[in-house]
Design a protein around this motif. Sequence first.
Motif, PDB file in Angstrom:
ATOM      1  N   ALA A  92       1.372  -1.942   0.080  1.00 37.12           N
ATOM      2  CA  ALA A  92       2.010  -1.083  -0.925  1.00 37.12           C
ATOM      3  C   ALA A  92       0.991  -0.436  -1.852  1.00 37.12           C
ATOM      4  CB  ALA A  92       3.025  -1.889  -1.726  1.00 37.12           C
ATOM      5  N   GLU A  93      -0.179  -1.043  -1.974  1.00 38.24           N
ATOM      6  CA  GLU A  93      -1.194  -0.514  -2.888  1.00 38.24           C
ATOM      7  C   GLU A  93      -2.309   0.241  -2.182  1.00 38.24           C
ATOM      8  OE1 GLU A  93      -2.536  -4.068  -4.772  1.00 38.24           O
ATOM      9  OE2 GLU A  93      -0.723  -4.309  -6.026  1.00 38.24           O
ATOM     10  N   HIS A  94      -2.302   0.258  -0.845  1.00 39.01           N
ATOM     11  CA  HIS A  94      -3.431   0.835  -0.118  1.00 39.01           C
ATOM     12  C   HIS A  94      -3.290   2.358   0.007  1.00 39.01           C
ATOM     13  CE1 HIS A  94      -6.658   1.348   2.782  1.00 39.01           C
ATOM     14  NE2 HIS A  94      -7.010   0.097   2.516  1.00 39.01           N
ATOM     15  N   PRO A  95      -4.338   3.103  -0.279  1.00 38.16           N
ATOM     16  CA  PRO A  95      -4.239   4.575  -0.255  1.00 38.16           C
ATOM     17  C   PRO A  95      -4.011   5.163   1.134  1.00 38.16           C
ATOM     18  CG  PRO A  95      -6.508   3.865  -0.631  1.00 38.16           C
ATOM     19  CD  PRO A  95      -5.652   2.646  -0.760  1.00 38.16           C
ATOM     20  N   LYS A  96      -4.326   4.440   2.210  1.00 40.54           N
ATOM     21  CA  LYS A  96      -4.138   4.986   3.553  1.00 40.54           C
ATOM     22  C   LYS A  96      -2.729   4.749   4.094  1.00 40.54           C
ATOM     23  CE  LYS A  96      -8.958   4.943   5.005  1.00 40.54           C
ATOM     24  NZ  LYS A  96      -9.936   4.511   6.038  1.00 40.54           N
ATOM     25  N   VAL A  97      -1.934   4.000   3.345  1.00 39.94           N
ATOM     26  CA  VAL A  97      -0.563   3.715   3.760  1.00 39.94           C
ATOM     27  C   VAL A  97       0.381   4.651   3.010  1.00 39.94           C
ATOM     28  CG1 VAL A  97       1.274   1.980   3.792  1.00 39.94           C
ATOM     29  CG2 VAL A  97      -1.093   1.314   4.290  1.00 39.94           C
ATOM     30  N   GLY A  98       1.172   5.413   3.784  1.00 38.43           N
ATOM     31  CA  GLY A  98       2.084   6.357   3.151  1.00 38.43           C
ATOM     32  C   GLY A  98       3.314   5.695   2.572  1.00 38.43           C
ATOM     33  N   SER A  99       3.900   4.749   3.313  1.00 36.91           N
ATOM     34  CA  SER A  99       5.086   4.040   2.823  1.00 36.91           C
ATOM     35  C   SER A  99       5.211   2.714   3.550  1.00 36.91           C
ATOM     36  CB  SER A  99       6.358   4.876   3.018  1.00 36.91           C
ATOM     37  OG  SER A  99       6.581   5.138   4.396  1.00 36.91           O
ATOM     38  N   VAL A 100       5.803   1.749   2.868  1.00 37.71           N
ATOM     39  CA  VAL A 100       6.029   0.417   3.442  1.00 37.71           C
ATOM     40  C   VAL A 100       7.529   0.214   3.585  1.00 37.71           C
ATOM     41  CG1 VAL A 100       5.661  -2.053   3.180  1.00 37.71           C
ATOM     42  CG2 VAL A 100       3.944  -0.446   2.319  1.00 37.71           C
ATOM     43  N   LEU A 101       7.943  -0.230   4.764  1.00 35.63           N
ATOM     44  CA  LEU A 101       9.353  -0.469   5.048  1.00 35.63           C
ATOM     45  C   LEU A 101       9.569  -1.972   5.070  1.00 35.63           C
ATOM     46  CD1 LEU A 101       9.740   2.077   8.008  1.00 35.63           C
ATOM     47  CD2 LEU A 101       9.803   2.519   5.544  1.00 35.63           C
ATOM     48  N   TYR A 102      10.096  -2.517   3.977  1.00 35.19           N
ATOM     49  CA  TYR A 102      10.316  -3.960   3.869  1.00 35.19           C
ATOM     50  C   TYR A 102      11.456  -4.188   2.891  1.00 35.19           C
ATOM     51  CZ  TYR A 102       9.408  -8.961   3.390  1.00 35.19           C
ATOM     52  OH  TYR A 102       9.522 -10.326   3.394  1.00 35.19           O
ATOM     53  N   PRO A 103      12.528  -4.865   3.323  1.00 30.39           N
ATOM     54  CA  PRO A 103      13.705  -4.999   2.455  1.00 30.39           C
ATOM     55  C   PRO A 103      13.460  -5.820   1.196  1.00 30.39           C
ATOM     56  CG  PRO A 103      13.970  -6.282   4.465  1.00 30.39           C
ATOM     57  CD  PRO A 103      12.763  -5.426   4.664  1.00 30.39           C
ATOM     58  N   GLY A 104      12.344  -6.538   1.130  1.00 30.67           N
ATOM     59  CA  GLY A 104      12.037  -7.285  -0.078  1.00 30.67           C
ATOM     60  C   GLY A 104      11.529  -6.429  -1.222  1.00 30.67           C
ATOM     61  N   LEU A 105      11.170  -5.178  -0.933  1.00 29.18           N
ATOM     62  CA  LEU A 105      10.709  -4.280  -1.989  1.00 29.18           C
ATOM     63  C   LEU A 105      11.908  -3.762  -2.780  1.00 29.18           C
ATOM     64  CD1 LEU A 105       8.011  -2.247  -0.030  1.00 29.18           C
ATOM     65  CD2 LEU A 105       7.591  -3.857  -1.905  1.00 29.18           C
ATOM     66  N   PRO A 106      11.848  -3.805  -4.100  1.00 36.33           N
ATOM     67  CA  PRO A 106      12.988  -3.328  -4.908  1.00 36.33           C
ATOM     68  C   PRO A 106      13.368  -1.881  -4.620  1.00 36.33           C
ATOM     69  CG  PRO A 106      11.491  -4.613  -6.259  1.00 36.33           C
ATOM     70  CD  PRO A 106      10.803  -4.441  -4.934  1.00 36.33           C
ATOM     71  N   GLY A 107      12.408  -1.070  -4.191  1.00 40.40           N
ATOM     72  CA  GLY A 107      12.704   0.327  -3.899  1.00 40.40           C
ATOM     73  C   GLY A 107      13.300   0.571  -2.528  1.00 40.40           C
ATOM     74  N   HIS A 108      13.382  -0.448  -1.688  1.00 40.01           N
ATOM     75  CA  HIS A 108      13.979  -0.292  -0.357  1.00 40.01           C
ATOM     76  C   HIS A 108      15.469  -0.015  -0.526  1.00 40.01           C
ATOM     77  CE1 HIS A 108      15.568  -1.400   3.590  1.00 40.01           C
ATOM     78  NE2 HIS A 108      14.329  -1.337   4.074  1.00 40.01           N
ATOM     79  N   PRO A 109      16.009   0.985   0.200  1.00 39.25           N
ATOM     80  CA  PRO A 109      17.426   1.337  -0.002  1.00 39.25           C
ATOM     81  C   PRO A 109      18.406   0.214   0.325  1.00 39.25           C
ATOM     82  CG  PRO A 109      16.487   2.488   1.897  1.00 39.25           C
ATOM     83  CD  PRO A 109      15.346   1.890   1.157  1.00 39.25           C
ATOM     84  N   GLY A 110      17.990  -0.761   1.122  1.00 35.50           N
ATOM     85  CA  GLY A 110      18.883  -1.862   1.440  1.00 35.50           C
ATOM     86  C   GLY A 110      18.558  -3.146   0.704  1.00 35.50           C
TER      87      GLY A 110
END
Length: 379
Positions: free
Chosen positions: A268-286
């Motif tokens: 989530a903090e790495h500049p080469k990663v555009g987005s992280v898909l993980y339901p544990g993230l508060p910003g994940h839609p699910g």
Amino acid sequence: MSADGFETLAIHAGQEPDPTTGAVVVPIYQVSTYAQDGVGGLRSGYEYSRSANPTRSALEECLRALEGGARGLAFASGMAAEDTLMRTIARPGSHVLIPDDAYGGTFRLFARVLAEWGVAWDAVPADPEAVRAAMRSETVAVWVETPTNPLLNIADIAALAGVAHDGGALLVVDNTFASPYLQQPLALGADAVVHSTTKYIGGHSDVVGGALVVADPELGDRLAYHQNAMGGVAGPFDAWLTLRGAKTLAVRMDRHCANAEQVVRLLAEHPKVGSVLYPGLPGHPGHDVAAKQMRAFGGMVSFRMRDGEQAAVELCARTRLFTLGESLGGVESLIEHPGRMTHASAAGSPLEVPGDLVRLSVGIESADDLVADLRQALG
């Protein structure tokens, strides 16, 4: 047995000490046929191991208990379980709804096998209103994965059960990614649960298998008939390995989830990663639904590389601890490029996955070592 704690059931359900020897582990009954007490008189209920085998019976009872169902059935693979379920509940002219980001093997089964048998299907988002709008009078099942493979979308099982039942259909939940330790769909209203037991339940990348667990005993009887008639059963050694894996499912899942959280923090903090898909993230839609229906958020992590498909492919070649390989849910960490590997069968279809996507199966190694491996691979 009276105890109902998950860890206790995993170790004891269907696994009483052997009455002859006292062995505390279910034996491998590597046998094809059984002596009978006269014509038509079965000894202990067994006659031929395609119909039933004591080792497989122990696994099936354990799976039933872990999912809280009425009947559990073990198969040679997850796809054999899916095909047997569909041949039982569908007929030519039936219609099924599947997720618009379904696992590639599930997509292939519906699009290229069952479609030739006359079963129609549509791929829709696992959203209650979208599913309701897509239901037909011929719809026999709403099929969902949650989390999905590989985009890790979340379906609200209880809400979808209501929609499916309103339309006279069954709700089928592929619970492979969550495992019965993290999520129990039958308790939320689902009618059938599907597993690739190859993954978290087996847990050691040494056996291929599948399972069905259902809430309705009558459906269970029909499935058992088709399991025997179609023959895609789990062999005794495979059943024994899967049963052994199930004993440690809870403790393994705790570590998978904890390690995944550490990996997600780096990504989530790495500049080469555009987005992280993980339901544990508060910003994940699910996220909110997952928090409601899951014990924790799982060991699967997907992410998209900022610089596109080639960057994703190259990353998969640079990891050292994360082994490049298909499958998931084993004690060792795996990395793959879904678009060219597990989901290649969906290429060119509405279910095609993004080319910049990378999927991780986070194992139970040292979290610090896994984070360091990804950090060096990302550069």
